[in-house]
Design an enzyme around this catalytic site. Structure first.
Site, short mmCIF file in Angstrom:
data_model
loop_
_atom_site.label_atom_id
_atom_site.label_comp_id
_atom_site.label_asym_id
_atom_site.label_seq_id
_atom_site.Cartn_x
_atom_site.Cartn_y
_atom_site.Cartn_z
N SER A 1 6.60 -12.80 19.21
CA SER A 1 5.22 -13.84 18.04
C SER A 1 5.79 -15.59 18.91
CB SER A 1 4.79 -13.61 16.96
OG SER A 1 4.07 -14.47 16.66
N ASP A 53 -3.88 -5.84 18.32
CA ASP A 53 -3.02 -7.24 17.77
C ASP A 53 -4.14 -8.63 17.57
OD1 ASP A 53 -1.03 -9.54 16.85
OD2 ASP A 53 0.06 -9.89 18.88
N HIS A 73 0.74 -6.83 16.09
CA HIS A 73 1.56 -6.92 16.10
C HIS A 73 2.86 -7.04 16.51
CE1 HIS A 73 3.02 -11.21 17.09
NE2 HIS A 73 3.31 -11.85 16.49
#
Length: 772
Positions: free
Chosen positions: A617, A708, A740
């Site tokens: 991320s 995601d 995610h």
């Protein structure tokens, strides 16, 4: 795949399974017995099942025995009990009953089992027309028994709105049954969900089960624009019954300029929320049947907001005597726009005979800490709270909180507001409370190289009449036996927490943002000759604490040093340091990572020519930034669902406000819009890794979750294709059903297996290096 690569896959997969197969402790409850020196603990255990691609769940018991000389003995049940198909277990307050939840699949009913000490006392099947599966996540989840153990309140998915029905003559006004095959259902209006993790889940709603009758009723008076969670029962009123339910409510109108939109809530404590109260639905019949002249009864009306003066209130807990309602607040995150920030703790004096229209005053218990002094309490950073956090003195609660790069156990005196660190102050291990046992605490401690160990804490009086906490190791722990192989694999490793000075701090920085940040350094013997992985957390407002991680331990066992950086903006270091990052992503955080790398190189701890970098991320954002901004410093990289282009992400993510917050800082909230201006799109691009893609040299492994919603795959794919277009070495792995986190067991396993193989290939680790 050539023979050499195949052999490497076989070797590493066997090693990774040793780490994957070890069980994890998910939670615990402690029940008192008639003997004050004895209690019983129940543990919730999980273990990855790669073949079934899920997790096995177990229940394990131990008897805790103490005596006056503080000797401690744990007697464990001989085997754990496997809980197939179980979504949640929640003991009753007395410990004499257990609620077992089995969420239905594909339209089947939800099963609620009430188990006593010898058998299943009752099994209730709740049809999908009443509600869907119960929420068991860390945010909306809430299951609460009343004191009489006759009612259970819980949060479940509300039944969806009816869909329009059509047949060969057109629209059918009267609808149809599921068994009618001579028609078809339309889609109707789109119903928005809460984004990442919550895709296709129904609105979180409040229900109450009457155990004796088996009847389930929905709480009334709650607006459909409110999603609810974390329900608890209010203390009994003068009639002796618990009439009221307290819950957290999130307004669904939290989009830009207060427009209707559910911005993603996973990992985001900055969504406004309040504590509400409503009447138990099984009390309504008494109200409805009462004479109109009876002024002592309250009407069953709308839910009442108990905390309108504060922008965030969650994790409500009543003190054991029912006189205080204590709750956490993330109002600093809500008010600033940062997706996580420093928490505060508050209390309400609860009247003995409260009425729903009665005003309640909120008092601060633990305020936000802006700039902590060296070694002092940095503020509250709590991602969860025990269902029963109270010691037997009734005014002290136990919390687990981040404290710089560690996790610690705190005792909070809610009367004086004093916060005390009760886990060892000289320990760099991370500690987490599992349950309270009267005036003692059952906990778990771990480090990057030490799997979790159960500990038991109690207070000891000193000669100066003060008290200190002593932590005993738990004997004959069967969970530790399962981790013995892992401990052997990590026996040649060590770890330390490094304080990294900020280089050349500018005058416009706050005092807190000039203080040192930290990095956790996990090293092999003779670390200066071994390759090093720079490990970067996401967020950016999340933290890597010094607890055990199976995947990080696996990478260390391959012969890598790990440098895990908590750059400025990380929670646990005070609010000023955290708020220094918004508006400076791609520069301040990148510089902090390079500063940490320089620190260990200049200290002779690592080889500067053998460095890899990995992140997920925002950590992937930093990974791709670093290989572009400092292309000669990294030999190889891996990025998991990385943010590569903010100007693309703004229109596809479930949290577009995040793009404004990290890129624009404090001004982001006033400029945030679903239609970004050309200037903002230009700014987003300039702060993104894709702006530096032409300089990238390091081979990159990109791992993407096809489902995601936080950083949709278009972000990573655009970057990967652009890198390939420029002749860069790029490998893409796609996990179609993953979100995610990429946390489906087989996907998680394959991800880190390939990361290990990728890094060894490009850093040329020999077998002797890995075993040293």
């Amino acid at each position: 795949m050539d023979a050499l690569a195949s052999e490497e896959y076989a070797s590493q997969s066997k090693l990774l399974q040793e780490f994957t197969n070890a069980p994890s402790i998910d939670g615990a409850w402690v029940f008192q017995t008639n003997n004050e020196d004895r209690s019983t603990a129940m543990y919730s255990i999980s273990q990855t099942n790669l073949l079934a691609n899920n997790k096995r769940k177990y229940i394990l018991f131990s008897h805790i025995m103490r005596n006056g000389t503080n000797l401690l003995d744990f007697q464990w049940s001989p085997f754990p009990i496997q809980m197939d198909g179980v979504s949640a277990v929640v003991p009753s307050p007395s410990g004499s009953k257990l609620l077992v939840v089995r969420n239905g699949e594909k339209g089947s009913p939800t099963k609620l089992e009430i188990v006593d000490q010898s058998h299943v006392e009752k099994e209730i099947h709740v049809a999908q027309s009443v509600h869907g599966p119960l929420y068991t996540d860390e945010w909306f989840h809430g299951i609460s028994w009343n004191q009489e153990e006759t009612l259970i309140a819980y949060i479940a998915e509300d039944s969806p709105e009816p869909k329009p029905v059509f047949d060969d003559t057109g629209y059918r006004k009267e609808g149809s049954s599921e068994k009618d095959c001579n028609n078809w259902k339309g889609q109707g209006d789109w119903e928005e969900d809460w984004g990442e993790t919550y895709s296709k889940k129904g609105r979180p709603s409040l229900f109450v089960l009457d155990i004796n009758s088996g009847e389930v009723r929905a709480a009334k008076g709650i607006s459909r624009s409110l999603s609810v969670g974390q329900v608890v029962w209010a203390p009994p009123s003068s009639c002796g019954r618990q009439k009221y339910l307290i819950f957290v409510g999130w307004l669904e109108h939290n989009g830009f300029q207060n427009t209707p939109r559910k911005l993603g809530i996973k990992y985001c404590s900055n969504r406004p929320c309040s504590l509400y109260s409503t009447l138990c639905p099984f009390e309504e019949s008494d109200v409805d049947n009462a004479p109109a002249s009876d002024s002592k009864l309250e009407p069953a009306s709308v839910a009442i907001n108990l905390t309108p003066s504060i922008s965030s209130a969650f994790f409500p807990r009543f003190s054991k005597d029912g006189k205080l309602l204590v709750f956490l607040s993330a109002n600093r995150a809500v008010d600033s726009g940062a997706h996580n920030a420093t928490d505060s703790l508050h209390k309400i004096n609860w009247p003995s005979d409260w009425k729903m229209d009665q005003y309640l005053e909120i008092t601060d218990v633990i305020p936000i800490v802006m700039c902590p002094q060296d070694g002092c309490f940095p503020g509250l950073y709590c991602s969860s709270m025990l269902s029963n956090p109270w010691l037997s003195d009734r005014c002290t609660m136990i919390l687990t909180s981040a404290w710089r790069s560690t996790e610690v156990i705190l005792s909070i005196d809610v009367l004086s507001g004093k916060a005390t660190r009760i886990s060892p102050e000289n320990s760099e291990y991370s500690w987490s409370a599992l349950a309270v046992d009267g005036h003692n605490v059952l906990a778990v401690s771990s480090s990057p190289i030490d799997p979790p160990q159960i500990k038991y804490g109690h207070q000891v009086s000193l000669k100066d009449q003060t008290c200190t906490w002593v932590w005993d190791e738990v004997n004959n722990n069967p969970l530790m036996a399962a981790n013995n192989k892992v401990k052997a694999l990590l026996s040649h490793h060590q770890f330390s927490i490094l304080k990294i000075p900020v280089t050349n701090p500018s005058d416009d920085l706050s005092d807190g943002s000039k203080l040192p940040f930290e990095a956790i350094f996990v090293s092999c013997k003779d670390s200066s000759h071994k390759p090093t992985i720079l490990v970067l957390h996401g967020g950016p407002h999340s933290v890597s604490v010094s607890s055990y991680s199976k995947t990080s331990a696996f990478l260390a066992s391959l012969g890598f040093n790990l440098l895990i950086v908590n750059y400025r903006g990380t929670p646990g270091f005070g609010e000023e340091a955290l708020q220094s990052l918004p508006g400076k992503v791609g520069s301040q955080d990148v510089q902090d990572c390079l500063t940490a790398l320089d620190y260990v190189i200049e200290g002779g701890l690592i080889d500067a020519s053998k460095v890899a970098v990995i992140g997920i991320s925002h950590g992937g954002f930093l990974t791709t930034h670093l290989i572009g901004q400092a292309p000669d410093r990294f030999m190889v990289a891996a990025a998991r669902n990385p943010v590569c282009n903010l100007s693309l992400m703004i229109g596809t993510t479930d949290i577009p406000d995040w793009c404004y917050a990290v890129a624009c800082g404090s001004e982001g909230r006033q400029h945030a819009s679903e239609s970004p201006s050309p200037d903002h799109l230009r700014l987003f691009y300039q702060k993104s890794p894709i702006a530096h893609i032409s300089k990238v040299k390091a081979p990159l492994l990109m791992l993407l979750g096809g489902a995601d919603l936080r950083v949709p795959i278009s972000n990573g794919l655009q970057y990967a294709r652009a890198l390939r277009e420029r002749g860069g070495e790029i490998r893409i792995m796609m996990f179609p059903d993953d979100i995610h986190e990429i946390n489906i067991p087989q996907s998680d396993f394959e991800s880190f297996l390939n990361i290990g193989v990728w890094f060894k290939k490009h850093l040329s680790i020999s077998a002797s290096d890995a075993s040293a």
